[in-house]
Design a protein around this motif. Structure first.
Motif: not given
Length: 347
Positions: A109-111, A133, A122-125, A144, A137, A89
């Motif tokens: 957050r992890w991308l 993104a 993480g940040r799911d994209i 990032c 970040e 987070a």
């Protein structure tokens, strides 16, 4: 109250005195200062450039209490600056204002693009969302973190997309860390111009000169791989095990070759408990880095790489003191005699 410390300052190796006025080091004497360190060896605060405070398991949610405990564990080990290349987070604002906690450089957050990380951690994209993104970040904390590859036998983030991402972040003044453990993932990270390779397990040594030329750092996290090596050796023989072991057995030699090629090699733990960067520095020395390089990877070199000076006039007042010379024995790093963070004695 102005404080005074006296000892052999590293890496210079000269006996020096510093006066601590607020959160800054001064070299001009201040009468009446309280002498809090008298003798021994002085280092700029230790640094862990790859740590993930706030969670301990991939199936647990981010917890601010755990975050505080992790950062406190770092501080109590003399780790006074950390870079978090990925957290579950966004870090709360109190991290930057609490005087009792280490300085933090966050990559947000992890991308994670589809299939390339623990779902939901993480940040799911989508791949189409990666560039935007990453810029978002990096705008928050200067860094990032892109998960550039994941499973050993699956493709990494495409080179073109990763290159576009790095260029977009650099255009805003940000920096990009890339998780890479496969040969293709590591290659893509180097060719894309990433600022740091996290792990680099199957990194082609033919790319080291390009890394040195571009200023791309290597954060090999040797200690966390070493901790899991026994389990891999005992595992059932299959292609995944063979690939992992080949990468692990080559990694110390790659780290040594990277240093010899002029690549900045840095200490990061990627593990729990927090506050164990001394063990990572020891592994870097075992891999063949000279003592000063192994120690600098967890102190002055890492601080400079993250934009902070060492023991010099006007520098942040972060000092770790030792009774013995850590250049002669890296394990000394685990036993500080005095810790000064942001101008205050904390241990």
């Amino acid at each position: 109250m102005v404080l005074r410390v006296r000892g052999v300052a590293l890496p210079d190796g000269e006996e020096r005195s510093f006066w601590i006025d607020g959160d800054r080091l001064r070299t001009d004497p201040v009468p009446g200062a309280e002498l809090v360190v008298d003798g021994g060896w002085l280092l700029p605060g230790l640094v862990d450039v790859h740590t993930h405070p706030g969670t301990e398991r991939t199936d647990e949610p981010f917890d601010e209490g755990v975050l505080r405990r992790h950062l406190t564990d770092h501080r109590d080990a003399g780790v006074l600056l950390v870079r978090t290349p990925g957290t579950a987070a966004a870090l709360p604002g109190w991290v930057d204002t609490d005087e009792d906690l280490p300085r933090v450089r966050s990559a947000g957050r992890w991308l994670a693009t589809p299939g390339r990380f623990f779902p939901g951690l993480g940040r799911d994209i989508s791949e189409d969302q990666l560039v935007a993104a990453a810029v978002e970040e990096a705008a928050a904390g200067g860094w990032c973190k892109v998960v550039g590859d994941w499973r050993w036998n699956e493709p990494p983030v495409p080179l073109g997309l990763l290159t576009e991402t790095v260029r977009a972040v650099h255009a805003t003044g940000g920096r990009v860390a890339v998780h890479c453990q496969t040969a293709e993932g590591s290659r893509n990270a180097v060719l894309a111009g990433a600022d740091s390779l996290e792990h680099g397990m199957h990194l082609d040594r033919g790319l080291l000169d390009l890394m040195a030329e571009r200023g791309t750092a290597l954060v090999p996290t040797l200690s966390v791989f070493a901790a899991s090596a026994r389990g891999h050796y005992a595992a059932e023989h299959d292609a995944r095990r063979a690939d992992w072991l080949a990468g692990w057995e080559a990694l110390p030699g790659t780290v040594r070759a990277a240093h010899e090629a002029g690549v900045t090699v840095l200490a990061g733990t990627d593990s729990h408990p927090c506050g164990t960067v001394a063990a990572e520095a020891d592994w870097l020395a075992r891999a063949g880095l000279p003592p000063e390089a192994a120690l600098g990877a967890a102190s002055w070199t890492a601080r400079d790489w993250l934009g902070l000076p060492g023991l010099t006039e006007g520098a942040p007042a972060d000092i770790v003191a030792y009774d013995r010379n850590p250049l002669l024995d890296p394990s000394v790093l685990a036993h500080p005699s005095r810790i000064i963070l942001k101008g205050r004695v904390v241990a």
